[in-house]
Design an enzyme around this catalytic site. Structure first.
Site, short mmCIF file in Angstrom:
data_model
loop_
_atom_site.label_atom_id
_atom_site.label_comp_id
_atom_site.label_asym_id
_atom_site.label_seq_id
_atom_site.Cartn_x
_atom_site.Cartn_y
_atom_site.Cartn_z
N LYS A 1 -53.21 -10.71 -98.24
CA LYS A 1 -54.46 -10.54 -98.96
C LYS A 1 -55.66 -10.71 -98.03
CE LYS A 1 -53.71 -9.61 -103.00
NZ LYS A 1 -53.65 -8.16 -103.27
N CYS A 25 -51.59 -50.68 -75.19
CA CYS A 25 -52.80 -51.36 -75.61
C CYS A 25 -52.44 -52.48 -76.60
CB CYS A 25 -53.81 -50.37 -76.15
SG CYS A 25 -55.50 -50.97 -76.01
N HIS A 56 -54.50 -46.63 -72.06
CA HIS A 56 -53.86 -45.60 -72.88
C HIS A 56 -53.37 -44.45 -72.02
CE1 HIS A 56 -54.94 -47.08 -76.92
NE2 HIS A 56 -55.98 -47.61 -76.30
N GLU A 83 -51.42 -42.18 -72.75
CA GLU A 83 -51.22 -40.94 -73.51
C GLU A 83 -52.36 -39.95 -73.35
OE1 GLU A 83 -51.89 -43.91 -74.79
OE2 GLU A 83 -52.95 -43.83 -76.71
#
Ligand code: GLN
Length: 538
Positions: free
Chosen positions: A191, A385, A510, A512
């Site tokens: 659509k 941490c 950290h 990450e």
């Protein structure tokens, strides 16, 4: 001079604008262009740093200590470029700057208004000189405008983006509009109406998109493409499908196959060089064909919203790609670990345990039980941490026998404050007062950390207020906990690790935020490696 790409969203939110912007960054970079990604967020917080993870997901931290939107993390991971505060601007920041100018009389008696003053300030940020590392100047600046077209809040940002075309010239400015192409299964049709409406809304605000990108469940057929092109007022080659992918890392490959790079180069009068995505393709191949599975228990308190731990999840995945292992995350609600037996029962199938960052005291005792279980059973443990602070508290209580040892964040009256505030720390203002951004860490010879990094010193990103209390240093070191990383200036403990354990390590920073799909972070890499070994040992 840089060329500009603006990415707006329509119809609904959460279509993956951030991934689309990051993917375009990677595609252009692979064609040999320097790129910079930026994001503008229409909310009034100065930065997302004060927001609850349930509101906003993870707060991503850059080298220069900016607390930014999690999309900045996607940009860094996809393009491999370290970004900064100037990569993320909120409406709150813009308003604050305008108010400061007003107080200084910089408007010379004029009335201060959304248009032209707020839009003018946004424009300044959009056109601001790049702050890429190593003095790199971008060929293309890709700007994502947060929110959805039609929101009252995003209006000034759309208006500013509209004006940029006149600042830099039409051949240097390209607008991409990302919308949803719903598929109605019953009638087997895609659509186009929501997209038509959304593009009209954008046109009403003065922007004619050069490219319309459509999230779709199924490939866009020629008839639908022609129809979209006609109604959106673009050539059919500028209708780019954005199909659902198994992994976000496949999106740039799919988008390039769909012609995104070519369409953007055409809109910006750039030479469409061949893209070099071979290495990226290899990563996705490895990701899709793991040789083993490894189970990691992630013990936290925001587990209902996975985005709260986004970079941790991505880093585990990167490490998994390295070891050709599918990392299966078992989301463990720390509050449900109510005693040693409950912890053991819940964690017994885990090949490794990770306790990521967090604030406040909910779930803390459960995390401490998880650390104890990992230490006593030789299960690889990675504390990040808060997870490093938890590891310290657990060790103090159960090995050193310091009953009631705690962090002063959770218990200001603890008799043994193994984790505490540095003297003189500002605790009245919440926003921007944490220890933020990159700090140096010197590594101790012969430790897991030193081995993982393969060098003597590193810089890592921080976001915390409390620190390991050096008054307890001797006690820890004498009893089998080694300090393997220290900040050389302030003598702050950065990494600790258990000596008589296969792999138990906590870091105050950290890691990450620095892991990339092609360059897994050394600590994540070795943690997942230890989990694989643990599994093999049965
Ligand atoms: N709440 C802890 C502190 O402020 C840990 C923060 C974190 O994990 N990011 O020190």
């Amino acid at each position: 001079m840089a060329k500009y790409v603006f990415i707006t969203g329509g119809v609904v939110s959460s279509l993956g604008k951030g991934i689309a912007a990051a993917s375009l960054g990677l595609i252009l970079k692979s064609k040999g262009y320097q790129v910079e990604n930026r994001k503008f967020d229409p909310y009034l917080n100065i930065d997302p740093g004060t927001m609850n993870p349930y509101q906003h997901g993870e707060v991503f931290v850059t080298d220069d200590g900016a607390e930014t939107d999690l999309d900045i993390g996607h940009y860094e991971r996809f393009t491999g470029t370290n970004l900064s505060q100037s990569s993320n601007t909120t409406a709150g920041r813009v308003y604050r700057e305008v108010f400061e100018k007003e107080r200084k009389g910089e408007f010379h008696g004029g009335t201060v208004q959304v248009i032209p003053n707020i839009t003018g300030q946004i424009r300044e940020h959009m056109l601001a000189k790049s702050a890429l590392p190593d003095g790199i100047t971008p060929d293309v600046i890709i700007t994502e405008v947060g929110g959805t077209v039609g929101d009252i809040e995003s209006l000034p940002f759309i208006e500013a983006a509209r004006q940029i075309k006149y600042d830099v010239g039409p051949e240097n400015c390209c607008y991409i509009h990302l919308t949803l192409l719903p598929y109605l299964k019953k009638i087997g049709e895609l659509k186009t109406k929501p997209t038509q409406h959304s593009v009209k809304e954008l046109q009403g605000q003065g922007i004619q998109p050069d490219i319309v990108m459509l999230r779709s469940e199924i490939p866009i057929d020629d008839a639908t493409r022609e129809k979209l092109a006609l109604y959106c007022n673009v050539p059919a080659s500028a209708i780019i499908q954005n199909l659902n992918a198994r992994s976000i890392y496949e999106v740039p490959l799919m988008m390039e196959d769909a012609g995104l790079g070519q369409a953007v180069c055409a809109a910006l009068s750039l030479e469409d060089r061949p893209s070099q995505l071979g290495e990226w393709r290899n990563i996705v191949e490895r990701l899709y064909h793991p040789k083993r599975r490894v189970a990691i228990a992630l013990v936290g308190k925001y587990i209902d919203l996975r985005d709260a731990y986004l970079s941790v999840v991505e880093s585990l995945l990167h490490a998994g790609v390295f070891h050709q292992a599918e990392v299966v995350i078992d989301w463990v609600d720390a509050e449900k670990l109510t005693g040693p037996a409950a912890a053991k029962n819940r964690l017994k199938n885990a090949d490794g345990v990770i306790v990521p960052g967090g604030f406040g005291d909910r779930g803390i005792e459960g995390m401490i039980l998880a650390a104890r279980y990992a230490r006593e059973n030789g299960v690889p443990y990675f504390g990040i941490c808060l997870g490093m602070q938890i590891m310290s508290i657990e060790f103090a209580r159960n090995v050193l026998g310091l009953k009631g040892a705690h962090s002063t964040e959770m218990n200001p009256a603890t008799p043994f404050p193994v984790i505490a505030l540095l003297p003189g720390k500002n605790t009245t203002d919440i926003g921007g007062t944490l220890r933020l951004g990159k700090y140096e860490c010197v590594l101790t010879e012969g430790t897991l950390a030193r081995k993982a990094y393969g060098r003597g010193g590193v810089w890592e990103r921080h976001r915390h207020r409390y620190e390991f209390n050096n008054a307890f240093l001797d006690g820890f070191e004498g009893r089998g906990m080694e300090i393997s990383g220290v900040n050389p200036r302030q003598k702050l403990v950065e990494i600790i690790e258990a000596k008589n354990h296969p792999w138990m390590l906590g870091c105050q920073f950290h890691p990450e935020f620095k892991s990339r799909p092609d360059r897994p972070h050394p600590l994540f890499r070795d943690f997942v490696g230890a989990a694989v070994k643990n599994q093999e040992a049965g």
